[in-house]
Structure formats: C-alpha cells, structure tokens
Motif scaffolding. Structure first.
Motif, mmCIF file in Angstrom:
data_model
loop_
_atom_site.group_PDB
_atom_site.id
_atom_site.type_symbol
_atom_site.label_atom_id
_atom_site.label_comp_id
_atom_site.label_asym_id
_atom_site.label_seq_id
_atom_site.Cartn_x
_atom_site.Cartn_y
_atom_site.Cartn_z
ATOM 1 N N GLY A 12 0.812 -1.216 0.000
ATOM 2 C CA GLY A 12 0.000 0.000 0.000
ATOM 3 C C GLY A 12 0.835 1.251 0.000
ATOM 4 N N ARG A 13 0.322 2.270 0.701
ATOM 5 C CA ARG A 13 0.873 3.610 0.498
ATOM 6 C C ARG A 13 2.333 3.760 0.937
ATOM 7 N NH1 ARG A 13 -2.467 8.049 3.094
ATOM 8 N NH2 ARG A 13 -4.288 6.761 2.768
ATOM 9 N N LEU A 14 2.811 2.965 1.903
ATOM 10 C CA LEU A 14 4.208 3.096 2.331
ATOM 11 C C LEU A 14 5.180 2.288 1.476
ATOM 12 C CD1 LEU A 14 4.480 2.945 6.242
ATOM 13 C CD2 LEU A 14 5.198 4.784 4.701
ATOM 14 N N THR A 119 -12.684 4.289 15.492
ATOM 15 C CA THR A 119 -11.266 4.305 15.150
ATOM 16 C C THR A 119 -10.731 2.932 14.769
ATOM 17 O OG1 THR A 119 -9.077 4.993 15.943
ATOM 18 C CG2 THR A 119 -10.516 3.933 17.547
ATOM 19 N N LYS A 120 -9.638 2.969 13.962
ATOM 20 C CA LYS A 120 -8.856 1.751 13.713
ATOM 21 C C LYS A 120 -7.776 1.619 14.780
ATOM 22 C CE LYS A 120 -7.737 3.277 9.482
ATOM 23 N NZ LYS A 120 -7.203 3.381 8.107
ATOM 24 N N TYR A 121 -7.690 2.588 15.693
ATOM 25 C CA TYR A 121 -6.608 2.647 16.689
ATOM 26 C C TYR A 121 -7.185 2.633 18.102
ATOM 27 C CZ TYR A 121 -4.085 4.217 12.538
ATOM 28 O OH TYR A 121 -3.538 4.304 11.283
ATOM 29 N N VAL A 160 -5.738 8.458 11.080
ATOM 30 C CA VAL A 160 -4.520 8.995 10.528
ATOM 31 C C VAL A 160 -4.888 9.934 9.382
ATOM 32 C CG1 VAL A 160 -4.138 7.087 8.913
ATOM 33 C CG2 VAL A 160 -2.202 8.281 9.865
ATOM 34 N N VAL A 161 -4.179 11.057 9.330
ATOM 35 C CA VAL A 161 -4.399 12.055 8.296
ATOM 36 C C VAL A 161 -3.086 12.303 7.584
ATOM 37 C CG1 VAL A 161 -4.828 14.518 7.934
ATOM 38 C CG2 VAL A 161 -6.316 13.221 9.424
ATOM 39 N N GLU A 162 -3.149 12.257 6.248
ATOM 40 C CA GLU A 162 -1.930 12.535 5.493
ATOM 41 C C GLU A 162 -2.099 13.884 4.777
ATOM 42 O OE1 GLU A 162 -0.685 9.195 3.192
ATOM 43 O OE2 GLU A 162 0.959 10.304 2.273
ATOM 44 N N THR A 163 -2.963 13.935 3.775
ATOM 45 C CA THR A 163 -3.193 15.208 3.079
ATOM 46 C C THR A 163 -4.341 15.992 3.722
ATOM 47 O OG1 THR A 163 -4.813 14.217 1.592
ATOM 48 C CG2 THR A 163 -2.503 14.148 0.892
ATOM 49 N N GLY A 164 -5.221 15.318 4.444
ATOM 50 C CA GLY A 164 -6.400 15.959 5.034
ATOM 51 C C GLY A 164 -7.615 15.918 4.116
ATOM 52 N N ARG A 165 -7.414 15.428 2.913
ATOM 53 C CA ARG A 165 -8.470 15.440 1.893
ATOM 54 C C ARG A 165 -9.689 14.595 2.306
ATOM 55 N NH1 ARG A 165 -8.777 14.661 -4.084
ATOM 56 N NH2 ARG A 165 -10.972 15.236 -4.297
ATOM 57 N N THR A 166 -9.436 13.415 2.864
ATOM 58 C CA THR A 166 -10.560 12.531 3.217
ATOM 59 C C THR A 166 -11.440 13.187 4.288
ATOM 60 O OG1 THR A 166 -9.081 10.686 2.788
ATOM 61 C CG2 THR A 166 -11.181 10.161 3.799
ATOM 62 N N LEU A 167 -10.807 13.860 5.258
ATOM 63 C CA LEU A 167 -11.593 14.555 6.291
ATOM 64 C C LEU A 167 -12.471 15.622 5.651
ATOM 65 C CD1 LEU A 167 -9.268 15.294 9.356
ATOM 66 C CD2 LEU A 167 -10.953 13.468 9.086
HETATM 67 C C1 PRP Z 1 -6.252 6.370 5.651
HETATM 68 C C2 PRP Z 1 -7.002 7.049 6.773
HETATM 69 C C3 PRP Z 1 -7.852 8.041 6.065
HETATM 70 C C4 PRP Z 1 -7.003 8.438 4.879
HETATM 71 C C5 PRP Z 1 -6.318 9.754 5.153
HETATM 72 O O1 PRP Z 1 -7.036 5.373 5.138
HETATM 73 O O2 PRP Z 1 -7.728 6.116 7.547
HETATM 74 O O3 PRP Z 1 -9.068 7.465 5.660
HETATM 75 O O4 PRP Z 1 -6.028 7.418 4.709
HETATM 76 O O5 PRP Z 1 -5.585 10.205 4.045
HETATM 77 P P1 PRP Z 1 -5.686 11.705 3.545
HETATM 78 O O6 PRP Z 1 -5.504 12.612 4.731
HETATM 79 O O7 PRP Z 1 -4.523 11.844 2.591
HETATM 80 O O8 PRP Z 1 -6.992 11.911 2.882
HETATM 81 P P2 PRP Z 1 -6.501 4.315 4.101
HETATM 82 O O9 PRP Z 1 -6.309 4.921 2.762
HETATM 83 O O10 PRP Z 1 -5.270 3.697 4.670
HETATM 84 O O11 PRP Z 1 -7.697 3.309 3.954
HETATM 85 P P3 PRP Z 1 -8.643 2.589 5.009
HETATM 86 O O12 PRP Z 1 -9.659 3.581 5.438
HETATM 87 O O13 PRP Z 1 -9.253 1.478 4.219
HETATM 88 O O14 PRP Z 1 -7.801 2.104 6.136
#
Ligand code: PRP
Length: 216
Positions: A12-14, A119-121, A160-167
């Motif tokens: 996956g992403r890593l 949460t997943k955590y 977890v937030v990487e770009t913040g886009r999903t939020l």
């Molecule tokens: C992770 C996390 C968010 C998203 C955040 O999910 O749970 O849903 O990435 O990324 P962003 O800040 O760049 O938008 P993941 O893609 O690992 O999929 P999952 O929900 O199936 O675990």
C-alpha cells in the motif's frame, strides 16, 4: 551474515517510499519482480527477501521473528504494542494521528460526558482519552472511519491524516493532533542480538539513505 535477511514490507501507500529508501541503501528489487502478485520478492543480491504484508501485520511478523526487520508507520507501531526494536525513523510516510469531528460543530470534549469515538486505533485512542480524564466509548472499525460521524455511529474519530483530503471531503475537521508519525524501521529483538553486525550495517545504510530531516 550468510543467511538471507527477511524484511516485512507494508503493502500500500508506504511500500514505494520504503523501497526507495532501501534502494538508496543498496538493497534493490527489479521492477519485473514487483509486478507479480507473489507476496515475496528477493533483492538483486539475493541477500534480502521482502515479504509483502498488510501494514498492521508488520509488527507481528517482526515480533515473532518471521521477519528480521520491517517497515511500519509510527501509528501502526503505537497501536500494536509489539515488543520490537525501532532504531530508525525512515522519515517517509509522514502523517498525523488526529481526533476529528463534524465541521463547524465546535465539538469539545467534556470530562463529564462519555465521548463515542470510532477508530482503527482503539489502544491509542483509549490511552489518549484516559490520559485526559475523559470517559470514552471506543467503536472499532477497520476502515472508512470518516463515515462514522456522518452516519451518527460516533461523535468523533481518531484516525490517521496525510493530506487531510478525506476529512474535508466528508465534512470533518481536526480537533486535536494526538501525535505526528512517520515510517519506522523495526527489528526483531533476538535477531538484533544474534545477527548484530549484519543488521547494524543495514540499519546504518538506511539511516544514511533516508531523506533529510524536515525542520517544522
Ligand atoms: C487512511 C485514513 C484516512 C485516509 C487519510 O485510510 O484512515 O481514511 O487514509 O488520508 P488523507 O488525509 O490523505 O486523505 P486508508 O487509505 O489507509 O484506507 P482505510 O480507510 O481502508 O484504512
């Protein structure tokens, strides 16, 4: 060390970012090998074998010694509780573990009310709330956590937030940052003792191969 070193790599992403650091450290994999659906691949020297596993399973493979070393996000490591050595921050896969809620609701945590958090955590979330004296009910989900506040399954999420886009795309906003994370190299404790010099050479090569530190 003559025996092959097994490296647990998160699918996956890593995966690509981690492989790039290994390549700069001299551990390279041919693209043709990676194109296959096979879940293990040897490096071009034959001294290393990558096994491709689900990200959350990396600490388990390394703790049990099935893999000598592995790469996992700091978020996954914090949640796993696995007894592994984590000698190097690989400085890739940077993200944040955050508490988030619906945009504009100004959701504040109230120490008198139980917060329902999806949460997943679950361990990380429970620890964080308990440390603040806020009662919490944790609802475990294995993905698409952002839906929980939208559908009313929970008031908040820890994710977890990487770009913040999903939020943003799901009408949520960050309320607090729990911790900043990046990919870590983890090493089986027994292998670290028994195969010290060879694993230390790999660890040192990776330390030199990782990106420069970003000063915030
Ligand atoms: C992770 C996390 C968010 C998203 C955040 O999910 O749970 O849903 O990435 O990324 P962003 O800040 O760049 O938008 P993941 O893609 O690992 O999929 P999952 O929900 O199936 O675990």
């Amino acid at each position: 060390m003559s025996r092959q070193v097994t490296i647990a790599l998160p699918k996956g992403r890593l995966q690509d970012a981690a492989l790039a650091v290994f390549a700069r450290a001299g551990v390279t994999v041919s693209p043709e090998e990676l194109d296959s659906r096979r879940l293990w691949v040897d490096d071009t020297s034959g001294r290393f074998r990558f096994v491709l596993v689900k990200p959350s399973d990396v600490p388990t493979y390394v703790e049990y010694g099935t893999a000598d070393v592995g790469v996992c996000g700091g978020d996954v490591l914090a949640e796993s509780g696995a007894d592994v050595h984590a000698p190097v921050d690989l400085r890739v896969g940077r993200c944040r573990l955050v508490l988030a809620g619906r945009q504009g609701e100004g959701a504040r945590l109230d120490a008198r009310a139980t917060a329902r958090v999806a949460t997943k955590y679950p361990r990380v979330a429970t620890r964080w709330f308990h440390a603040r004296g806020v009662p919490v009910e944790v609802v475990y989900l294995s993905g698409s956590v952002e839906l929980a506040p939208v559908l009313g399954l929970a008031d908040h999420i820890v994710d977890v937030v990487e770009t913040g886009r999903t939020l943003v795309d799901n009408g949520l906003e960050v309320l607090e940052t729990l911790e900043r994370c990046s990919a870590r190299l983890v090493v089986n404790r027994a292998a670290w003792q028994l195969e010290g010099p060879a694993l230390r050479a790999l660890v040192e090569a990776l330390r030199l191969a990782r990106p420069e530190e970003v000063v915030a």
